[in-house]
Scaffold this motif. Sequence first.
Motif: not given
Length: 423
Positions: A258-285
């Motif tokens: 899941p995207l959540r696991e990728l972002i929070y477990d593998h990528c260490g979460g968000m760089r600051g304190s702000k929550p996620i607004k949007a995620v493009i999952p597969g390139g800009v298209s």
Amino acid sequence: MEKILLKNIDKPEAYKLDNYVTNGGYVAVQKALKMEPDQIIQTVKDSNLRGRGGAGFPAGLKWSFIPKDPTIQKYLCCNADEGEPGTFKDRAIMDKDPHLLLEGMMITCYAIGASVGYVYIRGEFEYGAAKLEDAITEAYEKGYLGSNIFGSDFSLDLYVHRGAGAYICGEETALLESLEGGRGQPRKKPPFPALAGLYAKPTVINNVETLGCIPAIIEKGPEWFAAIGPEKSPGTRICGVSGHVKKPGLYELPMGVPLRELIYDHCGGMRGSKPIKAVIPGGVSAPMLIEADLDTPMDFDSMAAKGTMLGSSAVMVMEEGTCMVKVAYITSRFFSHESCGKCTPCREGTSWQTKVLHRMEHGEGRPGDVELLESLCDNIFGRTFCPLGDGAVMALRGALKHFREEFVYHVEHKKCMVGSDDE
Ligand SMILES: Cc1cc2nc3c(=O)[nH]c(=O)nc-3n(C[C@H](O)[C@H](O)[C@H](O)COP(=O)(O)O)c2cc1C
Ligand code: SF4
């Protein structure tokens, strides 16, 4: 988890042939050369490997469309154009472990009966092109390429062809045009490349990551590969994560994480304190997702069910405070710049999209501009010669679907609603 594609990239000088062999390389191709070509195609079919270039087409099925007549010249083209913004996975394989790609190509060429293969590499990838050239030279010197490779009856020549920096040349038929020396514009399909591709001969076009999976499938068997991740989208996937996460980079994970696991477990979460607004999952298209969608598994079918695409699995994460009008403008500018100009809805439509978004973004939006953008989308989508035009629409529609009020605010107040100064 056992890695398939990035297993060697942190090892010292993994790009050298001797080190690739020490790391277990060139075993699969020798096994493959003792199999019947049809047996290899069936193995890849049984593995359920789906193309990693974007569309997720089953690789073994594509190979099976190639005519069997041994008197007809056939080709393999590796799509290493990697022009989709946010995508940087294929270059890692070519820069760090080029023999993995070559081994995948050797097996594929043998399976489809192609005596010649090309790597069409994005023009900007100077380093990767040099690494591939060196790897090919090493392979010829060892007898792994050329006549009777590995002492078999099969002969193979591989070449690197550098593009000139056009995104459209990643579209498979534009790639073929460019490879033939023509202007990089898509061809009409049918005929599909499997019947009339490069120089009008049967041709398979596969992405670098797709071909990189082949040695492991041959060596460890289709069942092993098919058991990783979801049944209909098995294997691992290299996710290239960029944006506002603590640890952007490449992560090879089982398909379906899941995207959540990728972002929070593998990528260490968000760089600051702000929550996620949007995620493009597969390139800009790929249409963007929002926080509520973060439990969506990263596989072809789950993403499609959410109305977006796994695409090139280039994940771009944006925090609260990111201006979506600016994101839409920058994205639209890219598509308009890269439109090859062959068909009117894309050539004119993406250019108008960009003009309207530019004025909105610069405090000069006019009443009716949001509706004008929506009408432009309706007039481009499904009416273009190739999927580039659709991609431009899907990106903009995704932003409008979730954040329409920001576009309206830009028009009414001549400024940004979220006050972002972040590019
Ligand atoms: C505008 C456009 C750009 C594309 N760029 C790439 C690319 O850079 N790399 C790639 O592998 N596929 C790209 N594709 C998809 C290819 O047309 C094709 O589906 C793919 O190379 C097939 O390989 P696969 O079956 O291994 O995924 C692009 C498609 C379009 C419409
Ligand atoms: S959709 Fe765009 S990129 Fe594709 S053929 Fe038409 S003008 Fe060219």
